[in-house]
Design a protein around this motif. Sequence first.
Motif, PDB file in Angstrom:
ATOM      1  N   ASN A 182       2.072   7.760   2.925  1.00 12.30           N
ATOM      2  CA  ASN A 182       2.511   6.522   2.293  1.00 12.30           C
ATOM      3  C   ASN A 182       4.010   6.395   2.460  1.00 12.30           C
ATOM      4  OD1 ASN A 182       0.006   5.640   1.111  1.00 12.30           O
ATOM      5  ND2 ASN A 182       0.189   7.424  -0.205  1.00 12.30           N
ATOM      6  N   GLY A 183       4.440   5.239   2.875  1.00 13.51           N
ATOM      7  CA  GLY A 183       5.879   5.037   2.988  1.00 13.51           C
ATOM      8  C   GLY A 183       6.450   5.425   4.327  1.00 13.51           C
ATOM      9  N   THR A 206       0.806  -1.197   0.000  1.00 19.35           N
ATOM     10  CA  THR A 206       0.000   0.000   0.000  1.00 19.35           C
ATOM     11  C   THR A 206       0.843   1.252   0.000  1.00 19.35           C
ATOM     12  OG1 THR A 206      -0.030  -0.024   2.379  1.00 19.35           O
ATOM     13  CG2 THR A 206      -1.814  -1.149   1.267  1.00 19.35           C
ATOM     14  N   GLN A 207       2.133   1.126   0.142  1.00 21.62           N
ATOM     15  CA  GLN A 207       2.921   2.325   0.320  1.00 21.62           C
ATOM     16  C   GLN A 207       4.079   2.345  -0.643  1.00 21.62           C
ATOM     17  OE1 GLN A 207       3.990   2.723   4.364  1.00 21.62           O
ATOM     18  NE2 GLN A 207       1.971   2.156   5.096  1.00 21.62           N
ATOM     19  N   PRO A 208       4.291   3.486  -1.227  1.00 20.15           N
ATOM     20  CA  PRO A 208       5.280   3.549  -2.294  1.00 20.15           C
ATOM     21  C   PRO A 208       6.709   3.383  -1.823  1.00 20.15           C
ATOM     22  CG  PRO A 208       4.407   5.717  -1.822  1.00 20.15           C
ATOM     23  CD  PRO A 208       3.616   4.760  -1.008  1.00 20.15           C
ATOM     24  N   VAL A 209       7.019   3.860  -0.648  1.00 16.26           N
ATOM     25  CA  VAL A 209       8.428   3.818  -0.289  1.00 16.26           C
ATOM     26  C   VAL A 209       8.707   2.695   0.686  1.00 16.26           C
ATOM     27  CG1 VAL A 209      10.415   5.252   0.337  1.00 16.26           C
ATOM     28  CG2 VAL A 209       8.374   6.287  -0.599  1.00 16.26           C
ATOM     29  N   SER A 210       7.662   1.954   1.040  1.00 13.35           N
ATOM     30  CA  SER A 210       7.919   0.835   1.921  1.00 13.35           C
ATOM     31  C   SER A 210       8.804  -0.167   1.195  1.00 13.35           C
ATOM     32  CB  SER A 210       6.606   0.193   2.349  1.00 13.35           C
ATOM     33  OG  SER A 210       5.926  -0.273   1.233  1.00 13.35           O
ATOM     34  N   PRO A 211       9.463  -1.016   1.928  1.00  9.11           N
ATOM     35  CA  PRO A 211      10.497  -1.857   1.337  1.00  9.11           C
ATOM     36  C   PRO A 211       9.961  -2.745   0.229  1.00  9.11           C
ATOM     37  CG  PRO A 211       9.829  -2.631   3.490  1.00  9.11           C
ATOM     38  CD  PRO A 211       9.252  -1.272   3.328  1.00  9.11           C
ATOM     39  N   GLN A 251      -5.468  -4.550   4.573  1.00 10.18           N
ATOM     40  CA  GLN A 251      -6.218  -3.801   3.574  1.00 10.18           C
ATOM     41  C   GLN A 251      -6.558  -4.701   2.397  1.00 10.18           C
ATOM     42  OE1 GLN A 251      -4.015  -0.464   2.364  1.00 10.18           O
ATOM     43  NE2 GLN A 251      -5.760   0.595   1.496  1.00 10.18           N
ATOM     44  N   GLU A 252      -5.562  -5.457   1.957  1.00 11.27           N
ATOM     45  CA  GLU A 252      -5.857  -6.445   0.941  1.00 11.27           C
ATOM     46  C   GLU A 252      -6.319  -7.680   1.683  1.00 11.27           C
ATOM     47  OE1 GLU A 252      -2.127  -6.613  -1.108  1.00 11.27           O
ATOM     48  OE2 GLU A 252      -2.326  -4.459  -1.392  1.00 11.27           O
ATOM     49  N   VAL A 265      -3.279   6.164  -2.430  1.00 11.24           N
ATOM     50  CA  VAL A 265      -3.485   4.831  -2.986  1.00 11.24           C
ATOM     51  C   VAL A 265      -4.985   4.635  -3.183  1.00 11.24           C
ATOM     52  CG1 VAL A 265      -3.344   2.384  -2.460  1.00 11.24           C
ATOM     53  CG2 VAL A 265      -1.447   3.893  -1.888  1.00 11.24           C
ATOM     54  N   GLY A 316       6.015   3.881   7.030  1.00  6.37           N
ATOM     55  CA  GLY A 316       6.385   2.678   7.772  1.00  6.37           C
ATOM     56  C   GLY A 316       5.226   2.015   8.498  1.00  6.37           C
ATOM     57  N   LYS A 317       4.011   2.494   8.265  1.00  5.70           N
ATOM     58  CA  LYS A 317       2.851   1.933   8.965  1.00  5.70           C
ATOM     59  C   LYS A 317       2.679   0.452   8.661  1.00  5.70           C
ATOM     60  CE  LYS A 317      -0.163   4.467   7.055  1.00  5.70           C
ATOM     61  NZ  LYS A 317       0.095   5.490   6.060  1.00  5.70           N
ATOM     62  N   SER A 318       2.733   0.127   7.385  1.00  7.39           N
ATOM     63  CA  SER A 318       2.502  -1.276   7.011  1.00  7.39           C
ATOM     64  C   SER A 318       3.555  -2.186   7.612  1.00  7.39           C
ATOM     65  CB  SER A 318       2.524  -1.433   5.493  1.00  7.39           C
ATOM     66  OG  SER A 318       1.311  -0.991   4.967  1.00  7.39           O
ATOM     67  N   THR A 319       4.805  -1.731   7.569  1.00  7.84           N
ATOM     68  CA  THR A 319       5.875  -2.548   8.132  1.00  7.84           C
ATOM     69  C   THR A 319       5.655  -2.748   9.620  1.00  7.84           C
ATOM     70  OG1 THR A 319       7.309  -1.509   6.508  1.00  7.84           O
ATOM     71  CG2 THR A 319       8.372  -2.816   8.195  1.00  7.84           C
ATOM     72  N   ASP A 333      -6.049  -2.134   9.032  1.00  5.08           N
ATOM     73  CA  ASP A 333      -5.280  -1.342   8.080  1.00  5.08           C
ATOM     74  C   ASP A 333      -6.232  -0.694   7.082  1.00  5.08           C
ATOM     75  OD1 ASP A 333      -3.388  -0.218   6.504  1.00  5.08           O
ATOM     76  OD2 ASP A 333      -2.470  -2.083   5.836  1.00  5.08           O
TER      77      ASP A 333
END
Lengths: 339, 505
Positions: B42-43, A2-7, B89-90, B295, B45-48, B170
């Motif tokens: 976005n990016g 979901t995130q562009p800069v995430s790894p 989310q997915e 997104v 670090g939330k998802s991580t 999420d």
Amino acid sequence: MTQPVSPPRDDTPKVSPQAEPSPWRAVVARADVRTLSLLGVLAALILIGGITKPDEFLDTRNLQLVLTQASVIGVVTVGMTFVIISGGIDLSVGAIVALASVWATTVATQDFGFVGILFTAVLVGVGCGLVNGVLIAYGAMVPFIATLAMLASARGLALQITDGKTQVVTVDGILDLGERDSYVLGIPPLVMVFAVVTIIGWLVLNRTTFGRRTVAVGGNAEAARLAGIDVRRQRLYLYLLSGLCCGIAAFLLIILSGSGQNTNGNLYELDAIAAAIIGGTLLTGGRGTIVGSVLGVLIFTTITNIFALNNLQSDVQQIAKGAIIVAAVLVQRRTANTT
Amino acid sequence: MAPEPPLLTMSGITKSFPGVRALDGVDLDVQTGEVHCLLGQNGAGKSTLIKVLAGAHQPDDGTISWRGERVTLRSPIAAMRLGIATIYQELDLVEHLSVAENVYLGHEPTSAGFVVRGKDAKASTAALLKRLGHSEIDPARLVGELSAAQQQIVSMARALSHDVRLIVMDEPSAALDPDEVDNLFRIVGDLTAEGVAVVYISHRLEEIRRIGDRVTVLKDGRAVAGGLPAKSTPTREVVALMTGRNVEYVFPDRPTDQALPEPVLEVQGLARDGEFAPLDLTLRPGEIVGLAGLVGSGRSEILETIYGARKPTAGQVLVDGRRLKPGSVRAAVRAGLGLAPEERKAQALLMLESVTRNVSVSSMSRFSYGGWLDRGAERDAARKATRELSLRPDNPSVPIRTLSGGNQQKAVLARWLLRGCRVLLLDEPTRGVDVGARAELYAVIRRLADEGLAVLLVSSEVPEVLGLADRVLVLREGQVVHTAPARELDEHRVLDLVMEGSPAS
């Protein structure tokens, strides 16, 4: 994601360029290692054959026989290798060989002589490949299903044409090619055809845009499409190519056996796939070599020959082949993981 | 409740991926029965972070305590056993199984240890659905037949089927319409009343105000604020926390004299049902136009439709005044369009191949005569194109997978450079690219534009769009809500526009 800069979600372990100064060289070296190991296996088999049956195995006639037997399945395997590299599969090769061989040996076809037989065999092969290709490329059918359907129908049609009878070839020009008189420098014509097909296959795969597109489609079809490659047309061509190889193989088989039968080419699909796999072609597509596949064919044919010379039954042969496939894939997985 | 230890304490959580430090010493504490909101661009670090919490990622450093005791979450199952459930989310449901089978997947009620008691599963699923206010969902239906909102309810039922103490959600509202969002909030309220804690991730500030107790703001992999009161912290402060730069991006200067050549790309009323509303856009050589949006706002879909990778339901694309065949990538490429897609590995790169082959793949006819490749010419051309973009290492025969994200992206750009492309469509060009390597990539993009390329840039990083583009279109839920020259916009304004809670109508 979901995130562009995430790894990056990374399936392949990433190696930093610094850690591996010349990774390309490592890849080349690994490809060589694979070829060398296949050659090693082949040499070991020849050694085993030479030790167990020194007189019979190393006899020129026997070696000619091995190569001749390898020729038919070898030509099929070259086509199969292209299809598998593109991420597809062709289960119908054996059935196409059968259909082409009986269609080319009907009484009506034989009236047209040598050229008629050759032409018909090739045309039937290409025709079946066209049907496969259209269904897969433009009908969006899964290759497994489309070619499985072709397998069933081509076999059925072959049976219908022959009514289960062997169609003996009476055209002299064909029969002559199977005789020893036709050997050039001790090489049977069938083997020469196999060699030519192999060389052309190697050139097409490694030196042409067609080969490059095949690898691209198999490596990442979506990326190939977004890079502007006509993925569907490429798929169509690939099944045509496989059909063409089957037609040539059918012609070789007619020369070899002097006849056409609906049981010809039985389980060729499995032999060809197995040869490609132990030759290092990825079943998932994107990587494979003609040299590896041909070595795979030679290894299998040699095993069959050695087993026959030692009076071992075909059940033992089958078990040995199965074991070799498993061993080859395990070894390849290991070499793939170490880099 | 001072003497009680927090339900969850994460401290100093650090997680790196090749080329990216996704989390850099993040702290998070969650109390029993609270709604703790996680906010960030976005990016950030939330998802991580939530993947670490779900046991899907192992942190490189840092500790996690659960009800006062130090724990290691080795796997999603371990997290589940403690009572931590995550609703991604997915959605991760099996479409071909029924609702009840999905809810009890992996922990089916059984007789004699292996005979699934289907009726019991259905009955308890029905009870869970009722508790969630959705008794109309039949536990026997296949999940694939349900709407997105209903599937989310099923996911939630699955979480509740475990003895759950903490639910991570999420962006649960992203796929929901307003009524369904109200129901979601009611459910969240019920859960917290029962003592379950919720970690709630959303882009929508308004939602966080409604249901949140406390807010933790992530920025560039760090928690820039932890445990702020959700209802009373001023919006300005929250936005400032989200946008405050740790790393200053260096953007190249824009050219000052703007002569206006004829447009090279014209998009007229282009639309795809359910993805984006009719869009008009012109792009002139030398111009960079940015599409800003979150997104799911339809950004990637727009680019892919212009490129012919998706077939539009309305409208047309013109290049040099000539209409492109809709839904044909080949027509677009032949007309001079090039796409650097969002998912670089999945959509652009041949990962088993060398840089050269990745660069030359779209221009093979230039190095071939009757299908026969001139590999020397190919190598030279690839080398020239990659040198022009200072791709490292300076050896195009290395496998592309060994390159860093930024250099892989340069290889994709080199592909189109070599092809002689005139309109470059860039979808999240700096995704997975080191912060340090970004400035270089920005300079490359600007230089290509100065040399006469027209660039359409999509990014969810607002500063990137503002810094790089000449003109910006702000998207929300498939609609352009604002168009302005980049220098007339600032980050707060754009974030306000993209984060408004309801669609513009």
